[in-house]
Design an enzyme around this catalytic site. Structure first.
Site, PDB file in Angstrom:
ATOM      1  N   CYS A 169       0.862  -1.027   0.125  1.00  0.00           N
ATOM      2  CA  CYS A 169       0.015  -0.001  -0.093  1.00  0.00           C
ATOM      3  C   CYS A 169       0.903   1.199   0.111  1.00  0.00           C
ATOM      4  O   CYS A 169       1.155   1.733   1.021  1.00  0.00           O
ATOM      5  CB  CYS A 169      -0.853  -0.157   1.243  1.00  0.00           C
ATOM      6  N   ALA A 214       1.438   4.589  -1.734  1.00  0.00           N
ATOM      7  CA  ALA A 214       1.595   5.929  -1.873  1.00  0.00           C
ATOM      8  C   ALA A 214       1.591   6.469  -0.447  1.00  0.00           C
ATOM      9  O   ALA A 214       0.955   6.123   0.342  1.00  0.00           O
ATOM     10  CB  ALA A 214       0.299   6.282  -2.691  1.00  0.00           C
ATOM     11  N   PRO A 215       2.054   7.625  -0.484  1.00  0.00           N
ATOM     12  CA  PRO A 215       2.814   8.597  -1.584  1.00  0.00           C
ATOM     13  C   PRO A 215       4.444   8.051  -1.742  1.00  0.00           C
ATOM     14  O   PRO A 215       5.050   8.805  -2.551  1.00  0.00           O
ATOM     15  CB  PRO A 215       2.942   9.973  -1.056  1.00  0.00           C
ATOM     16  N   GLY A 216       4.706   7.044  -1.292  1.00  0.00           N
ATOM     17  CA  GLY A 216       5.944   6.400  -1.612  1.00  0.00           C
ATOM     18  C   GLY A 216       7.021   6.838  -0.718  1.00  0.00           C
ATOM     19  O   GLY A 216       8.109   6.367  -1.268  1.00  0.00           O
ATOM     20  N   GLY A 217       6.710   7.239   0.339  1.00  0.00           N
ATOM     21  CA  GLY A 217       8.010   7.564   1.136  1.00  0.00           C
ATOM     22  C   GLY A 217       8.617   6.238   1.782  1.00  0.00           C
ATOM     23  O   GLY A 217       9.926   6.204   1.560  1.00  0.00           O
ATOM     24  N   LYS A 218       7.952   5.236   1.731  1.00  0.00           N
ATOM     25  CA  LYS A 218       8.742   3.861   1.906  1.00  0.00           C
ATOM     26  C   LYS A 218       9.283   3.317   0.879  1.00  0.00           C
ATOM     27  O   LYS A 218      10.545   2.519   0.818  1.00  0.00           O
ATOM     28  CB  LYS A 218       7.934   3.162   2.894  1.00  0.00           C
ATOM     29  N   ASP A 255      -5.388  -3.249  -6.665  1.00  0.00           N
ATOM     30  CA  ASP A 255      -5.927  -3.721  -5.218  1.00  0.00           C
ATOM     31  C   ASP A 255      -4.952  -4.745  -4.755  1.00  0.00           C
ATOM     32  O   ASP A 255      -5.029  -5.856  -5.281  1.00  0.00           O
ATOM     33  CB  ASP A 255      -7.261  -4.155  -5.407  1.00  0.00           C
ATOM     34  N   ASP A 281       1.884  -1.583   4.753  1.00  0.00           N
ATOM     35  CA  ASP A 281       1.529  -0.453   5.548  1.00  0.00           C
ATOM     36  C   ASP A 281       0.012  -0.073   5.415  1.00  0.00           C
ATOM     37  O   ASP A 281      -0.236   0.907   4.382  1.00  0.00           O
ATOM     38  CB  ASP A 281       2.626   0.627   4.785  1.00  0.00           C
ATOM     39  N   CYS A 304      -0.533   3.025  11.192  1.00  0.00           N
ATOM     40  CA  CYS A 304      -0.190   4.169  11.830  1.00  0.00           C
ATOM     41  C   CYS A 304      -1.687   4.508  12.863  1.00  0.00           C
ATOM     42  O   CYS A 304      -2.142   5.601  12.655  1.00  0.00           O
ATOM     43  CB  CYS A 304      -0.062   5.618  11.097  1.00  0.00           C
TER      44      CYS A 304
HETATM   45  C1  LIG Z   1      -0.911   4.449   5.094  1.00  0.00           C
HETATM   46  S1  LIG Z   1      -0.893   4.780   3.490  1.00  0.00           S
HETATM   47  C2  LIG Z   1       0.595   4.031   2.745  1.00  0.00           C
HETATM   48  C3  LIG Z   1       1.912   5.216   2.998  1.00  0.00           C
HETATM   49  C4  LIG Z   1       3.093   4.895   2.420  1.00  0.00           C
HETATM   50  N1  LIG Z   1       3.498   3.370   2.556  1.00  0.00           N
HETATM   51  C5  LIG Z   1       4.237   5.626   2.559  1.00  0.00           C
HETATM   52  O1  LIG Z   1       5.133   5.353   3.204  1.00  0.00           O
HETATM   53  O2  LIG Z   1       4.429   6.812   1.892  1.00  0.00           O
HETATM   54  C6  LIG Z   1      -1.884   3.501   2.943  1.00  0.00           C
HETATM   55  C7  LIG Z   1      -2.402   3.597   1.264  1.00  0.00           C
HETATM   56  O3  LIG Z   1      -2.878   2.476   0.965  1.00  0.00           O
HETATM   57  C8  LIG Z   1      -3.685   2.765  -0.187  1.00  0.00           C
HETATM   58  N2  LIG Z   1      -4.729   1.502  -0.141  1.00  0.00           N
HETATM   59  C9  LIG Z   1      -5.931   1.742   0.332  1.00  0.00           C
HETATM   60  N3  LIG Z   1      -6.368   0.423   0.099  1.00  0.00           N
HETATM   61  C10 LIG Z   1      -5.596  -0.196  -0.639  1.00  0.00           C
HETATM   62  C11 LIG Z   1      -5.788  -1.442  -1.539  1.00  0.00           C
HETATM   63  N4  LIG Z   1      -6.614  -2.281  -1.471  1.00  0.00           N
HETATM   64  N5  LIG Z   1      -4.747  -1.800  -2.044  1.00  0.00           N
HETATM   65  C12 LIG Z   1      -3.814  -0.952  -2.518  1.00  0.00           C
HETATM   66  N6  LIG Z   1      -3.736   0.065  -1.807  1.00  0.00           N
HETATM   67  C13 LIG Z   1      -4.535   0.542  -0.907  1.00  0.00           C
HETATM   68  C14 LIG Z   1      -4.389   4.025   0.181  1.00  0.00           C
HETATM   69  O4  LIG Z   1      -4.848   4.685  -0.978  1.00  0.00           O
HETATM   70  C15 LIG Z   1      -3.142   4.796   0.772  1.00  0.00           C
HETATM   71  O5  LIG Z   1      -2.450   5.477  -0.378  1.00  0.00           O
END
Ligand SMILES: C[S@@+](CC[C@H](N)C(=O)[O-])C[C@H]1O[C@@H](n2cnc3c(N)ncnc32)[C@H](O)[C@@H]1O
Length: 448
Positions: free
Chosen positions: A261, A263-267, A314, A332, A385
């Protein structure tokens, strides 16, 4: 008034529109973007700092939301029209957290009322309510802050859940979450050392201290583009607790990694800074947010060091994206975000108590769907988080109980397979854990 600042009346107008949208259920950042776009289309060339000023006013008001709305209830006999109520709310926020002299706030709020057709007739009313508020403010504040929802600026159910999760520290956590967040950077160790970057900040007169292996805490807010080396990808803005996830994953050169999961791609970017020749799949459901992963990868030059595919899919449907298994999976997961309220003070007011169970169900589905993709002896790190146990320890325990081949293993340097990290803000840096961070939960599983 500061010559470089936009007129306060204009900032109050944009903030009031954003407040109105927020209270209709829109997230704060979306509400601000749409309020600013509406203002810009009706007014030529808004001041370049108008959006930042409106953001500051709105965030300040949201950090006092419960107090402001309770005060309004005491100050007016009948609920004002929504546009006037919104203007009063953001102006009250400015009276509560004084940035400007009170008379300036009141004068500019009246100007703001008169400049908008929806509030023009309410100029006198706005003036009278704010003057009355100013007179009664200290007494009203003391009286209203006896209510926990006002003192902690959160709905009752939210406070109760936190009390259950952290009986000894819930009050401290809630108080901390009312404060503006610390600005923490991750130093891109491929581009220079933490010591050298600290030295550079010192030479530029920027006060900062080290709070984690690659984490620096910059005192005082500043726009990202004014952070030395940010545009060149030498540093990224990332909470020190968030930085732990990739550290705990212990990726090794050449591994296949799924950032589930992303976005925004920090990790994702951090992974590429950590080991050589990784092959990373960054999966994100939201196509617009996936573009931000690409931006981050470009800025940090992550693809110089790793093969990275950004996949809009997904994560709970591996058939949509997975053509291989992975040595490491970082999940995440989407969550209530109850650990990052300092950064998003609107969260407690946008969530409903039923969201906790719904999100926990989604997290469980993601865990179950991704587990078959882990190579034998590979690892999955589950991260949220959130500080609510339903999304943390209970979620991880249930997952472990459902999968006989998922062995909880000790998080490196922590000695336990789970880490509950309530938000804190202190100096120093000890036992491998940062001293300043948001709230997180981590759990690691290895496939047997
Ligand atoms: C907690 S954020 C991730 C932060 C990211 N790991 C970072 O460090 O920048 C969770 C992300 O999961 C995405 N998301 C939610 N449901 C999802 C799914 N079923 N499949 C893939 N991504 C999903 C959301 O749009 C969101 O961008």
């Amino acid at each position: 008034m500061n010559g470089d600042a936009p007129p306060l009346a204009e900032a109050l107008r944009v903030a009031a529109s954003a407040w109105h949208e927020l209270r209709s259920g829109t997230s704060l950042d979306r509400a601000l973007a749409s309020a600013m776009a509406a203002f810009a289309s009706a007014n030529q060339e808004p001041h370049p700092r108008l959006a930042a000023a409106a953001k500051d006013i709105t965030y300040t008001a949201v950090r006092h939301l419960s107090l402001i709305e309770s005060m309004l209830g005491k100050l007016v006999h009948r609920a004002p029209e929504p546009a006037a109520a919104a203007l009063l709310a953001v102006a009250l926020g400015q009276l509560l957290a004084p940035r400007h002299a009170a008379y300036t706030v009141i004068d500019q709020a009246v100007h703001a009322a008169k400049a908008d057709s929806r509030t023009r007739a309410a100029g006198g009313f706005v003036n009278a309510v704010l003057r009355n508020a100013l007179r009664r403010l200290p007494a009203l504040r003391t009286e209203l802050e006896r209510q926990p929802t006002v003192a902690f600026n959160a709905p009752r159910w939210w406070i109760d859940l936190l009390r259950e999760a952290e009986p000894a520290h819930f009050a401290q956590i809630l108080q901390l979450q009312r404060r503006p967040p610390p600005l923490v950077l991750r130093i891109n160790r491929r581009r220079g050392s933490v010591e050298d970057y600290l030295q550079r900040l010192r030479l530029e007169g920027i006060d900062a201290s080290r709070v984690g292996p690659s984490a620096l805490w910059l005192r005082g807010p500043r726009p990202v583009h004014e952070i030395p080396g940010f545009d060149a990808g030498e540093v990224s803005v990332q909470d020190a607790g968030a930085q732990l996830a990739v550290q705990l994953l212990e990726v090794e050169n050449g591994m296949r990694v799924l950032d589930a999961c992303a976005a925004p791609g920090g990790k994702t970017a951090q992974l590429a800074e950590t080991a050589d020749e990784l092959s990373i799949d960054a999966v994100e459901l939201d196509a617009e947010r996936a573009e931000r992963i690409e931006e981050n990868l470009r800025r940090t030059h992550a693809r110089d060091h790793a093969q990275i595919r950004v996949l809009v899919a997904d994560a709970a449907r591996p058939d949509q994206f997975a053509d291989r298994r992975y040595d490491r999976i970082l999940l995440d997961a989407p969550c209530t975000a109850s650990g990052i309220v300092r950064r998003h003070p609107d969260i407690p007011w946008l969530r409903r108590s039923a969201d906790v169970a719904q999100l926990a169900t989604l997290q469980g589905r993601l865990l179950d769907a991704l587990w078959p993709l882990v190579e034998p002896a590979g690892r999955l790190l589950y991260v949220v988080c959130s500080v609510f146990p339903e999304e943390g320890a209970r979620q991880a325990d249930r997952f472990g109980a459902r999968h006989a081949n998922a062995r909880p293993i000790a998080l490196p340097g922590i000695g336990q397979s789970q880490l509950r990290l309530p938000p804190v803000q202190g100096d120093g840096w000890s036992h491998g854990l940062p001293s300043v961070h948001d709230g997180f939960f981590f759990a690691m599983f290895e496939k047997t």
